[in-house]
Write an enzyme that holds these catalytic residues in place. Structure first.
Site, PDB file in Angstrom:
ATOM      1  CG  ASN A   1      -1.875   1.116   1.310  1.00 48.50           C
ATOM      2  OD1 ASN A   1      -1.504   2.222   1.693  1.00 48.50           O
ATOM      3  ND2 ASN A   1      -3.123   0.867   0.967  1.00 48.50           N
TER       4      ASN A   1
ATOM      5  CB  CYS B   1      -2.694  11.667   0.732  1.00 46.58           C
ATOM      6  SG  CYS B   1      -2.380  10.103   1.499  1.00 46.58           S
TER       7      CYS B   1
HETATM    8  C1  LIG Z   1      -5.845   1.752  12.263  1.00 46.00           C
HETATM    9  C2  LIG Z   1      -6.092   1.816  10.791  1.00 46.00           C
HETATM   10  C3  LIG Z   1      -5.050   2.141   9.922  1.00 46.00           C
HETATM   11  C4  LIG Z   1      -5.268   2.204   8.549  1.00 46.00           C
HETATM   12  N1  LIG Z   1      -4.222   2.505   7.714  1.00 46.00           N
HETATM   13  C5  LIG Z   1      -4.408   2.495   6.363  1.00 46.00           C
HETATM   14  C6  LIG Z   1      -3.318   2.714   5.467  1.00 46.00           C
HETATM   15  O1  LIG Z   1      -2.157   2.869   5.874  1.00 46.00           O
HETATM   16  N2  LIG Z   1      -3.578   2.739   4.136  1.00 46.00           N
HETATM   17  C7  LIG Z   1      -4.842   2.530   3.638  1.00 46.00           C
HETATM   18  O2  LIG Z   1      -5.034   2.556   2.413  1.00 46.00           O
HETATM   19  N3  LIG Z   1      -5.887   2.283   4.462  1.00 46.00           N
HETATM   20  C8  LIG Z   1      -5.699   2.260   5.801  1.00 46.00           C
HETATM   21  N4  LIG Z   1      -6.756   2.002   6.647  1.00 46.00           N
HETATM   22  C9  LIG Z   1      -8.109   1.764   6.064  1.00 46.00           C
HETATM   23  C10 LIG Z   1      -8.437   0.260   6.000  1.00 46.00           C
HETATM   24  O3  LIG Z   1      -7.507  -0.438   5.198  1.00 46.00           O
HETATM   25  C11 LIG Z   1      -9.868   0.039   5.466  1.00 46.00           C
HETATM   26  O4  LIG Z   1      -9.969   0.632   4.179  1.00 46.00           O
HETATM   27  C12 LIG Z   1     -10.956   0.669   6.333  1.00 46.00           C
HETATM   28  O5  LIG Z   1     -10.621   0.560   7.697  1.00 46.00           O
HETATM   29  C13 LIG Z   1     -12.343   0.039   6.105  1.00 46.00           C
HETATM   30  O6  LIG Z   1     -12.350  -1.356   6.354  1.00 46.00           O
HETATM   31  P1  LIG Z   1     -12.740  -1.997   7.796  1.00 46.00           P
HETATM   32  O7  LIG Z   1     -14.039  -1.372   8.190  1.00 46.00           O
HETATM   33  O8  LIG Z   1     -12.797  -3.479   7.579  1.00 46.00           O
HETATM   34  O9  LIG Z   1     -11.649  -1.593   8.738  1.00 46.00           O
HETATM   35  C14 LIG Z   1      -6.567   1.943   8.028  1.00 46.00           C
HETATM   36  C15 LIG Z   1      -7.606   1.604   8.901  1.00 46.00           C
HETATM   37  C16 LIG Z   1      -7.389   1.536  10.261  1.00 46.00           C
HETATM   38  C17 LIG Z   1      -8.537   1.147  11.152  1.00 46.00           C
END
Ligand SMILES: Cc1cc2nc3c(=O)[nH]c(=O)nc-3n(C[C@H](O)[C@H](O)[C@H](O)COP(=O)(O)O)c2cc1C
Length: 304
Positions: free
Chosen positions: A100, A131
């Site tokens: 990523n 971003c």
């Molecule tokens: C603590 C945390 C850190 C995350 N860091 C990233 C990241 O570095 N890059 C990214 O594209 N998405 C990041 N996300 C988003 C998740 O990959 C995902 O798209 C989002 O949480 C929705 O899915 P979920 O409801 O299953 O968590 C992050 C989410 C969380 C909760």
């Protein structure tokens, strides 16, 4: 008979449609002792930038109603340390590893991709475009079809691996962004990232999160994510990877029915570190119960 769970996303063969989501599964290696990583369709590592980033002020996480708000601030060790210290072990884990990538200008993304292009062991790239583009007055790539298209086209010129573009849900209409991604050469899109949100402590009258706003994820966002995955998948022909609040095999099936070819599991891993593995098993049981012999037959079958 055992149902077939294998899927293919832009030429990448996945043992099943369940992939660990970025930022919720570390660099993958942290989970090696908890589960057989070969049982997953893949892993998306936490966001990588050209230089290391320390992240935002604490508190970084807040447990909301049926979900979680985070503002980690994209803390990571930087792409070069990732290649040196994590990738060698990760590439022998027996699953697809996706890097990523994020940045604040197209050049940032390109520098990360160039470093990764020189290394083996990755299945593809997932571009986090949520971003601000600091070269263009801080407008988000994910909000501006033109800026998004330019970014993707420039990455595609240097990337020999498939490029998955991860869209933000913080837009009025997702279709123009999905179409811009496809037209500029994205091999697949993934959605949704987190929803910009705010938790307030009424007693101190301050935000619950150090950085102020944070991103909402988890079960609370699932119905909105499903709607957006449906809309995006109807607008493009490239594969769609769906996510947002998936916590069970049946949740995963819902995203496939909405139009996804594969799904990512994020926040569920915070309360059950083996969630991606469990959800892969549950999806297989669901197929057996429903007498479905091939998981691919679910994709895009919503009757609306
Ligand atoms: C603590 C945390 C850190 C995350 N860091 C990233 C990241 O570095 N890059 C990214 O594209 N998405 C990041 N996300 C988003 C998740 O990959 C995902 O798209 C989002 O949480 C929705 O899915 P979920 O409801 O299953 O968590 C992050 C989410 C969380 C909760």
């Amino acid at each position: 008979m055992k149902p077939s769970t294998a899927v293919s996303v832009c030429g990448i063969a996945l043992a099943n449609p369940i992939v660990a989501a970025s930022g919720t599964f570390g660099y993958g290696l942290e989970f090696r002792d908890m589960m057989d990583l070969r049982a997953l369709g893949g892993i998306v590592v936490k966001g990588l930038s050209k230089d290391p980033i320390d992240g935002n002020a604490a508190p970084r996480l807040w447990e909301a109603e049926q979900g979680m708000i985070n503002s980690v601030g994209l803390q990571n060790i930087g792409v070069r340390a990732f290649v040196r210290e994590k990738l060698p072990a990760l590439s022998t884990a027996g699953t697809n590893v996706f890097a990523n990538i994020f940045g604040y200008a197209a050049e940032d993304y390109l520098e990360v991709v160039r470093v990764l292009e020189d290394s083996e062991g990755l299945a593809g790239y997932e571009l986090n475009v949520s971003c601000p583009n600091t070269k263009h007055g801080g407008i988000f790539f994910s909000n501006d079809p033109e800026a998004l298209g330019e970014l993707i086209a420039s990455v595609k010129l240097v990337a020999r691996r498939p490029v998955i573009v991860k869209l933000s849900p913080n837009v009025a209409r997702i279709e123009p962004l999905a179409v811009a991604a496809e037209q500029s050469g994205a091999d697949a899109i993934s959605l949704v990232n987190t929803f910009v949100s705010l938790a307030i402590d009424a007693r101190t009258r301050k935000p619950r999160i150090g950085a102020g706003f944070g991103g909402l994820s988890g079960p609370a966002i699932k119905p909105i994510a499903l709607r957006m995955v449906y809309q995006a998948s109807r607008a493009v022909r490239i594969p769609v990877i769906g996510m947002g609040g998936i916590a069970s095999g049946e949740d995963a099936a819902e995203f496939l029915i909405a139009g996804a070819t594969a799904v990512e599991v994020g926040t569920a891993t915070f309360w059950d570190p083996t969630a991606p593995r469990r959800i892969a098993r549950e999806l297989e049981s669901f197929l057996v119960q429903q007498k479905i012999d091939d998981v691919r037959s679910l994709t895009g079958t919503l009757e609306l």
